[in-house]
Scaffold this motif. Structure first.
Motif, PDB file in Angstrom:
ATOM      1  N   UNK A   1       0.840  -1.201   0.000  1.00 27.57           N
ATOM      2  CA  UNK A   1       0.000   0.000   0.000  1.00 27.57           C
ATOM      3  C   UNK A   1       0.872   1.247   0.000  1.00 27.57           C
ATOM      4  N   UNK A   2       0.636   2.129  -0.967  1.00 29.09           N
ATOM      5  CA  UNK A   2       1.296   3.427  -1.002  1.00 29.09           C
ATOM      6  C   UNK A   2       0.308   4.466  -0.525  1.00 29.09           C
TER       7      UNK A   2
ATOM      8  N   UNK B   1      -5.164 -10.100   0.039  1.00 27.32           N
ATOM      9  CA  UNK B   1      -6.051  -9.949  -1.117  1.00 27.32           C
ATOM     10  C   UNK B   1      -5.374  -9.224  -2.277  1.00 27.32           C
ATOM     11  N   UNK B   2      -4.094  -8.878  -2.123  1.00 31.66           N
ATOM     12  CA  UNK B   2      -3.344  -8.276  -3.220  1.00 31.66           C
ATOM     13  C   UNK B   2      -3.312  -6.755  -3.179  1.00 31.66           C
ATOM     14  N   UNK B   3      -2.356  -6.213  -3.926  1.00 33.64           N
ATOM     15  CA  UNK B   3      -2.130  -4.769  -3.949  1.00 33.64           C
ATOM     16  C   UNK B   3      -3.353  -4.006  -4.438  1.00 33.64           C
ATOM     17  N   UNK B   4      -3.955  -4.465  -5.514  1.00 31.37           N
ATOM     18  CA  UNK B   4      -5.070  -3.728  -6.094  1.00 31.37           C
ATOM     19  C   UNK B   4      -6.258  -3.662  -5.146  1.00 31.37           C
ATOM     20  N   UNK B   5      -6.524  -4.751  -4.431  1.00 29.10           N
ATOM     21  CA  UNK B   5      -7.638  -4.758  -3.483  1.00 29.10           C
ATOM     22  C   UNK B   5      -7.395  -3.763  -2.354  1.00 29.10           C
ATOM     23  N   UNK B   6      -6.139  -3.706  -1.857  1.00 29.95           N
ATOM     24  CA  UNK B   6      -5.822  -2.768  -0.791  1.00 29.95           C
ATOM     25  C   UNK B   6      -5.949  -1.323  -1.239  1.00 29.95           C
ATOM     26  N   UNK B   7      -5.445  -1.023  -2.429  1.00 24.81           N
ATOM     27  CA  UNK B   7      -5.518   0.358  -2.909  1.00 24.81           C
ATOM     28  C   UNK B   7      -6.954   0.741  -3.273  1.00 24.81           C
ATOM     29  N   UNK B   8      -7.728  -0.214  -3.775  1.00 24.03           N
ATOM     30  CA  UNK B   8      -9.140   0.066  -4.072  1.00 24.03           C
ATOM     31  C   UNK B   8      -9.900   0.352  -2.777  1.00 24.03           C
ATOM     32  N   UNK B   9      -9.624  -0.411  -1.736  1.00 19.79           N
ATOM     33  CA  UNK B   9     -10.276  -0.179  -0.451  1.00 19.79           C
ATOM     34  C   UNK B   9      -9.893   1.182   0.116  1.00 19.79           C
TER      35      UNK B   9
ATOM     36  N   UNK C   1      -8.653  -4.801   4.362  1.00 19.93           N
ATOM     37  CA  UNK C   1      -8.116  -4.890   3.004  1.00 19.93           C
ATOM     38  C   UNK C   1      -6.904  -3.981   2.838  1.00 19.93           C
ATOM     39  N   UNK C   2      -6.940  -2.806   3.450  1.00 21.43           N
ATOM     40  CA  UNK C   2      -5.835  -1.855   3.338  1.00 21.43           C
ATOM     41  C   UNK C   2      -4.586  -2.392   4.025  1.00 21.43           C
TER      42      UNK C   2
END
Length: 415
Positions: free
Chosen positions: A97-98, A194-202, A188-189
């Motif tokens: 997460x960035x 659940x992967x990078x995209x899921x964390x950034x989407x959350x 999720x963050x």
């Protein structure tokens, strides 16, 4: 006869004077069992005050500062910031997460404390006391249900997970109907499962939620965090994107409080001597909360790095402009020069200047809510469930894998 540690220390000292960098020491993704102290961090602390290590996110290398005084020096020195480092990459909250540029992790260069000042009142003793009675009712209901359902039970699912989340949401001003979404987004963050995209989407979804909620309360007079941010936005003191970014980081702090209370009860129920003393001497519980905050490791590794904006000497090591620096609050809290006999849990320890909530302008504002949640849980569970004990051996308690914060997945108990 010299040891590997002696050689490394000499190499580090020679490197700072000759310009030759000391070797990069291994930095595995540490997963010590249960709530044990990370043995890799303990070894690095013994190596010396400043080590060169592989980055936990797998990107290049960084300096790691482990001693209490040096940690305080770095975190309070304006020459260390959160700008991109020598590799051009921003500091990360976790490997996957960035943070957003408008979040508090990247403060405004001319006034880094400005967004935090807008909500400071909510995190003072008076601000936190505002939610005590509501929190007590919520906690009593959870304990009532625990007792009604009877043993055995999962203390995490029944009490330790829902209560801190509900308390923080109450402090934030998040409506009860939206609290399930807060819990889902937060996990999720902070978890790579659940992967990078899921964390950034959350993160983006939570940011959009707070943008709407803060905007709707612009000009309001409430005392909760969202209303205070809305008032600051309405007065033009803080931009809406800054306010939303700060709200996201404050909200995901719920996971840190939940994780700490889980580890706290895992430790206490594994040590009947400690639990018995807290039951017999309720007056020492506030001191015990602080000692447990000092003693219990919070993270699986370390937090986001700071970056030197100019050459700085720390612990006898010259850190060049653009180089990333990690500080370990966990090792600082075990520094024997500050905490005598640091491996012992001493409920009478005084003074106890631990840095469990960080240090400097990035110090976590959640100190008061975390202390409130921990103290209320000790009172409720030790007093209302006097026979509370683990239903399995301590080493059979499952701990969550891969998350940023360390916490038991479940805490099987009986009474």
């Amino acid at each position: 006869m010299t040891t590997d540690t002696d050689d490394r220390r000499r190499a580090a000292a020679e490197g700072t004077s000759s310009g030759i960098l000391p070797p990069v020491l291994p930095w595995p993704a540490p997963r010590p069992p249960g709530a044990d102290f990370d043995p890799d961090l303990a070894e690095l602390m013994r190596e010396g005050p400043v080590s060169r290590v592989g980055r936990p996110d797998g990107e290049s290398w960084a300096w790691l500062v482990t001693r209490y005084d040096d940690v305080r020096a770095v975190t309070n020195d304006p020459r260390f910031g959160r700008a991109p480092g020598m590799d051009g990459r921003p500091a990360r909250l976790a490997p996957h997460v960035v943070p957003q540029r408008d979040a508090v992790a990247f403060p405004h260069p001319s006034d880094p404390a400005r967004p935090r000042r807008s909500v400071a009142a909510a995190f003072t003793a008076r601000g936190v006391e505002r939610v005590r009675e509501t929190a007590r009712r919520m906690l009593d209901e959870l304990v009532d249900e625990l007792l009604q359902d009877g043993p055995p039970a999962d203390l995490v699912a029944a009490v330790l997970d829902p209560f801190p989340g509900a308390l923080i949401c109450e402090l934030m001003g998040v409506p009860a109907a939206d609290r399930h979404d807060m819990r889902t987004w937060t996990r999720l963050i902070l978890s790579p499962a659940h992967g990078t995209k899921a964390g950034e989407r959350a993160r983006d979804e939570m940011n959009a939620y707070f943008t709407g909620l803060i905007g709707a309360r612009a000009g309001g007079t409430g005392e909760d965090v969202v209303s205070l941010l809305g008032a600051a936005v309405g007065l033009g003191e803080v931009a809406l994107d800054e306010a939303a970014g700060l709200a996201v980081l404050l909200q995901i702090g719920t996971e840190a409080v939940t994780g700490h209370t889980g580890r706290m009860f895992h430790l206490l129920l594994s040590r009947p001597d400690l639990t018995g003393r807290l039951r017999a001497e309720p007056a020492i519980r506030p001191q015990a909360v602080d000692e447990l905050l000092r003693y219990i490791p919070h993270r699986n590794a370390v937090g986001p790095p700071r970056v030197a904006t100019q050459d700085v000497e720390v612990g006898g090591v010259r850190i060049r402009a653009g180089e990333a620096v990690y500080v370990s609050y966990a090792t600082a809290n075990r520094d024997p020069g500050v905490f005598p006999d640091p491996e012992t849990i001493d409920f009478a320890r005084y003074p106890n200047p631990h840095v469990a909530f960080g240090s400097g302008p990035h110090r976590c504002p959640g100190a008061m809510p975390a202390r409130l949640a921990s103290g209320m849980l000790l009172d409720a569970l030790l007093d209302r469930v006097p026979g509370l004990r683990l239903a399995v051996p301590p080493d059979e308690v499952p701990f969550r894998e891969g998350a940023l914060t360390r916490r038991p997945d479940a805490l099987p108990v009986t009474w």
